[in-house]
Design a protein around this motif. Structure first.
Motif, PDB file in Angstrom:
ATOM      1  N   ALA A 238       0.842  -1.193   0.000  1.00 38.68           N
ATOM      2  CA  ALA A 238       0.000   0.000   0.000  1.00 38.68           C
ATOM      3  C   ALA A 238       0.882   1.249   0.000  1.00 38.68           C
ATOM      4  CB  ALA A 238      -0.891  -0.016   1.222  1.00 38.68           C
ATOM      5  N   ARG A 239       0.364   2.338  -0.567  1.00 32.78           N
ATOM      6  CA  ARG A 239       1.188   3.525  -0.774  1.00 32.78           C
ATOM      7  C   ARG A 239       0.655   4.811  -0.138  1.00 32.78           C
ATOM      8  NH1 ARG A 239       5.557   1.241  -2.424  1.00 32.78           N
ATOM      9  NH2 ARG A 239       5.504   0.176  -4.403  1.00 32.78           N
ATOM     10  N   ASN A 240      -0.323   4.760   0.719  1.00 33.94           N
ATOM     11  CA  ASN A 240      -0.869   5.962   1.330  1.00 33.94           C
ATOM     12  C   ASN A 240       0.060   6.405   2.468  1.00 33.94           C
ATOM     13  OD1 ASN A 240      -2.265   7.738   3.027  1.00 33.94           O
ATOM     14  ND2 ASN A 240      -4.246   6.876   2.477  1.00 33.94           N
ATOM     15  N   PRO A 241       0.843   7.491   2.273  1.00 30.30           N
ATOM     16  CA  PRO A 241       1.824   7.878   3.298  1.00 30.30           C
ATOM     17  C   PRO A 241       1.194   8.302   4.626  1.00 30.30           C
ATOM     18  CG  PRO A 241       1.892   9.408   1.420  1.00 30.30           C
ATOM     19  CD  PRO A 241       0.923   8.326   1.072  1.00 30.30           C
ATOM     20  N   GLU A 242       0.016   8.930   4.586  1.00 31.24           N
ATOM     21  CA  GLU A 242      -0.629   9.330   5.835  1.00 31.24           C
ATOM     22  C   GLU A 242      -1.058   8.105   6.645  1.00 31.24           C
ATOM     23  OE1 GLU A 242      -1.685  10.612   2.795  1.00 31.24           O
ATOM     24  OE2 GLU A 242      -0.625  12.528   2.996  1.00 31.24           O
ATOM     25  N   ARG A 243      -1.580   7.108   5.953  1.00 35.20           N
ATOM     26  CA  ARG A 243      -1.992   5.894   6.658  1.00 35.20           C
ATOM     27  C   ARG A 243      -0.766   5.162   7.208  1.00 35.20           C
ATOM     28  NH1 ARG A 243      -6.806   2.010   5.150  1.00 35.20           N
ATOM     29  NH2 ARG A 243      -7.841   3.723   6.188  1.00 35.20           N
ATOM     30  N   ARG A 244       0.323   5.119   6.427  1.00 33.29           N
ATOM     31  CA  ARG A 244       1.562   4.480   6.911  1.00 33.29           C
ATOM     32  C   ARG A 244       2.020   5.161   8.201  1.00 33.29           C
ATOM     33  NH1 ARG A 244       5.557   1.343   5.041  1.00 33.29           N
ATOM     34  NH2 ARG A 244       4.647   1.256   2.966  1.00 33.29           N
ATOM     35  N   THR A 245       2.012   6.493   8.207  1.00 36.42           N
ATOM     36  CA  THR A 245       2.426   7.226   9.402  1.00 36.42           C
ATOM     37  C   THR A 245       1.496   6.920  10.576  1.00 36.42           C
ATOM     38  OG1 THR A 245       3.431   8.969   8.068  1.00 36.42           O
ATOM     39  CG2 THR A 245       2.862   9.535  10.340  1.00 36.42           C
ATOM     40  N   ALA A 246       0.198   6.868  10.315  1.00 37.31           N
ATOM     41  CA  ALA A 246      -0.764   6.551  11.382  1.00 37.31           C
ATOM     42  C   ALA A 246      -0.510   5.145  11.934  1.00 37.31           C
ATOM     43  CB  ALA A 246      -2.191   6.676  10.862  1.00 37.31           C
ATOM     44  N   LEU A 247      -0.203   4.214  11.063  1.00 39.98           N
ATOM     45  CA  LEU A 247       0.100   2.847  11.515  1.00 39.98           C
ATOM     46  C   LEU A 247       1.384   2.818  12.333  1.00 39.98           C
ATOM     47  CD1 LEU A 247      -0.845   0.941   8.249  1.00 39.98           C
ATOM     48  CD2 LEU A 247      -2.013   0.730  10.459  1.00 39.98           C
ATOM     49  N   LEU A 248       2.399   3.564  11.915  1.00 43.99           N
ATOM     50  CA  LEU A 248       3.650   3.613  12.677  1.00 43.99           C
ATOM     51  C   LEU A 248       3.429   4.271  14.037  1.00 43.99           C
ATOM     52  CD1 LEU A 248       6.136   4.515   9.812  1.00 43.99           C
ATOM     53  CD2 LEU A 248       5.994   2.331  11.061  1.00 43.99           C
ATOM     54  N   ASP A 249       2.638   5.339  14.064  1.00 42.96           N
ATOM     55  CA  ASP A 249       2.333   5.974  15.352  1.00 42.96           C
ATOM     56  C   ASP A 249       1.552   5.023  16.261  1.00 42.96           C
ATOM     57  OD1 ASP A 249       3.690   8.309  14.698  1.00 42.96           O
ATOM     58  OD2 ASP A 249       1.882   9.348  14.000  1.00 42.96           O
ATOM     59  N   ALA A 250       0.651   4.258  15.685  1.00 45.69           N
ATOM     60  CA  ALA A 250      -0.084   3.255  16.466  1.00 45.69           C
ATOM     61  C   ALA A 250       0.876   2.187  16.992  1.00 45.69           C
ATOM     62  CB  ALA A 250      -1.185   2.627  15.614  1.00 45.69           C
ATOM     63  N   ALA A 251       1.828   1.784  16.170  1.00 41.30           N
ATOM     64  CA  ALA A 251       2.815   0.784  16.597  1.00 41.30           C
ATOM     65  C   ALA A 251       3.661   1.322  17.747  1.00 41.30           C
ATOM     66  CB  ALA A 251       3.695   0.370  15.419  1.00 41.30           C
ATOM     67  N   ILE A 252       4.003   2.603  17.699  1.00 45.40           N
ATOM     68  CA  ILE A 252       4.757   3.226  18.790  1.00 45.40           C
ATOM     69  C   ILE A 252       3.940   3.164  20.083  1.00 45.40           C
ATOM     70  CG2 ILE A 252       5.592   5.461  19.649  1.00 45.40           C
ATOM     71  CD1 ILE A 252       6.460   6.001  16.668  1.00 45.40           C
ATOM     72  N   ASP A 253       2.667   3.478  19.986  1.00 46.53           N
ATOM     73  CA  ASP A 253       1.811   3.421  21.176  1.00 46.53           C
ATOM     74  C   ASP A 253       1.696   1.993  21.717  1.00 46.53           C
ATOM     75  OD1 ASP A 253       1.420   6.153  21.090  1.00 46.53           O
ATOM     76  OD2 ASP A 253      -0.505   6.005  20.043  1.00 46.53           O
ATOM     77  N   VAL A 254       1.579   1.027  20.821  1.00 46.08           N
ATOM     78  CA  VAL A 254       1.507  -0.374  21.254  1.00 46.08           C
ATOM     79  C   VAL A 254       2.803  -0.767  21.959  1.00 46.08           C
ATOM     80  CG1 VAL A 254       1.382  -2.780  20.481  1.00 46.08           C
ATOM     81  CG2 VAL A 254      -0.190  -1.079  19.514  1.00 46.08           C
TER      82      VAL A 254
ATOM     83  N   ALA B 194      -2.706  -5.843  16.642  1.00 46.87           N
ATOM     84  CA  ALA B 194      -2.697  -4.796  17.671  1.00 46.87           C
ATOM     85  C   ALA B 194      -2.509  -3.410  17.044  1.00 46.87           C
ATOM     86  CB  ALA B 194      -1.595  -5.065  18.692  1.00 46.87           C
ATOM     87  N   VAL B 195      -1.665  -3.329  16.028  1.00 48.82           N
ATOM     88  CA  VAL B 195      -1.454  -2.048  15.340  1.00 48.82           C
ATOM     89  C   VAL B 195      -2.734  -1.616  14.641  1.00 48.82           C
ATOM     90  CG1 VAL B 195      -0.185  -0.890  13.481  1.00 48.82           C
ATOM     91  CG2 VAL B 195       1.036  -2.360  15.112  1.00 48.82           C
ATOM     92  N   ASP B 196      -3.382  -2.544  13.945  1.00 51.41           N
ATOM     93  CA  ASP B 196      -4.647  -2.216  13.283  1.00 51.41           C
ATOM     94  C   ASP B 196      -5.690  -1.741  14.296  1.00 51.41           C
ATOM     95  OD1 ASP B 196      -3.830  -2.770  10.668  1.00 51.41           O
ATOM     96  OD2 ASP B 196      -4.447  -4.883  10.793  1.00 51.41           O
ATOM     97  N   ALA B 197      -5.768  -2.423  15.428  1.00 56.52           N
ATOM     98  CA  ALA B 197      -6.750  -2.040  16.440  1.00 56.52           C
ATOM     99  C   ALA B 197      -6.445  -0.641  16.978  1.00 56.52           C
ATOM    100  CB  ALA B 197      -6.766  -3.059  17.579  1.00 56.52           C
ATOM    101  N   ARG B 198      -5.178  -0.372  17.269  1.00 56.08           N
ATOM    102  CA  ARG B 198      -4.805   0.932  17.823  1.00 56.08           C
ATOM    103  C   ARG B 198      -5.014   2.052  16.793  1.00 56.08           C
ATOM    104  NH1 ARG B 198      -1.851   2.412  22.564  1.00 56.08           N
ATOM    105  NH2 ARG B 198      -2.425   0.294  23.104  1.00 56.08           N
ATOM    106  N   ALA B 199      -4.742   1.741  15.522  1.00 58.98           N
ATOM    107  CA  ALA B 199      -4.917   2.741  14.455  1.00 58.98           C
ATOM    108  C   ALA B 199      -6.366   2.854  13.996  1.00 58.98           C
ATOM    109  CB  ALA B 199      -4.022   2.398  13.267  1.00 58.98           C
ATOM    110  N   ARG B 200      -7.186   1.927  14.491  1.00 59.46           N
ATOM    111  CA  ARG B 200      -8.600   1.870  14.095  1.00 59.46           C
ATOM    112  C   ARG B 200      -8.743   1.690  12.585  1.00 59.46           C
ATOM    113  NH1 ARG B 200      -9.849   6.351  18.347  1.00 59.46           N
ATOM    114  NH2 ARG B 200     -10.392   5.036  20.105  1.00 59.46           N
ATOM    115  N   THR B 201      -7.932   0.778  12.072  1.00 56.56           N
ATOM    116  CA  THR B 201      -8.012   0.418  10.655  1.00 56.56           C
ATOM    117  C   THR B 201      -8.504  -1.024  10.558  1.00 56.56           C
ATOM    118  OG1 THR B 201      -5.671  -0.255  10.659  1.00 56.56           O
ATOM    119  CG2 THR B 201      -6.166   2.000   9.944  1.00 56.56           C
ATOM    120  N   PRO B 202      -9.029  -1.412   9.404  1.00 53.72           N
ATOM    121  CA  PRO B 202      -9.496  -2.795   9.262  1.00 53.72           C
ATOM    122  C   PRO B 202      -8.359  -3.800   9.480  1.00 53.72           C
ATOM    123  CG  PRO B 202     -10.271  -1.426   7.443  1.00 53.72           C
ATOM    124  CD  PRO B 202      -9.286  -0.604   8.212  1.00 53.72           C
ATOM    125  N   THR B 203      -8.722  -4.934  10.039  1.00 53.04           N
ATOM    126  CA  THR B 203      -7.749  -6.005  10.232  1.00 53.04           C
ATOM    127  C   THR B 203      -7.100  -6.330   8.891  1.00 53.04           C
ATOM    128  OG1 THR B 203      -9.033  -6.890  12.059  1.00 53.04           O
ATOM    129  CG2 THR B 203      -7.445  -8.383  11.023  1.00 53.04           C
TER     130      THR B 203
END
Length: 193
Positions: A2-18, A31-40
């Protein structure tokens, strides 16, 4: 991939929180998907495997902890002195405290790097580049001290931050006490000429 840079950043920020909340063992794509509130399955579309996720989290933590150049320019307005180094280190501590999840995630990444050579290589590169940039900045700014003093300052501040985040009451139970510890650390490493 996937190539959406904003979503990638949101996933990385969610991973940091996890990482900060649950540690490296809790860091899963689910866990990253759940924290980022993105589909599994979203995180696995962005990162080939867990090692790729960990390596990119290391880069993202560094981005989040890097101060804005305009902020640094304002801090650097006074003449180079030991007091300016104290102010810079106090600012560093305030920024790291404000970026608590990023700092805790970095501690988790460092521990995980002891078991993952690829992550260790990435962290060595990233942390070394940051240290070298900071050393170059210090020397070019005409601040007191040399490369050895900066290495000692780096190690002292790293230890101070680990204590503050893991056992905060051990050395500094108030922001004022932490500020004073920063000043004492700098004064011991950079004695007045």
């Amino acid at each position: 991939m996937a190539r959406n840079p904003e979503r990638r950043t949101a996933l990385l920020d969610a991973a940091i929180d996890v990482l900060a909340d649950e540690g490296a063992r809790g860091l899963t794509f689910r866990a990253v998907d759940a924290r980022a509130r993105t589909p599994t399955g979203t995180a696995s579309n962005y990162f080939a495997d867990r090692d790729a996720l960990l390596a990119q989290v290391a880069v993202r933590v560094n981005e989040r902890m890097t101060p804005d150049p305009a902020h640094v320019a304002r801090l650097m307005a006074p003449e180079p002195s030991r007091e300016l180094i104290v102010d810079l280190m106090r600012d560093l501590v305030r920024r790291v405290v404000a970026e608590r999840s990023g700092y805790l995630a970095m501690l988790e990444l460092r521990l995980e790097a002891t078991r993952r050579p690829a992550l260790r290589e990435e962290l060595n590169r990233t942390v070394r580049e940051t240290f070298d940039d900071n050393l170059r900045f210090h020397l070019e700014a005409g601040l007191p001290g040399d490369a050895d003093d900066m290495r000692v300052l780096y190690l002292a501040m790293s230890g101070l931050l680990v204590e503050h985040f893991t056992l905060p009451e051990m050395l500094s139970d108030t922001p004022e006490a932490l500020d004073e510890l920063v000043a004492v650390t700098v004064e011991r490493i950079f004695p007045e000429a």
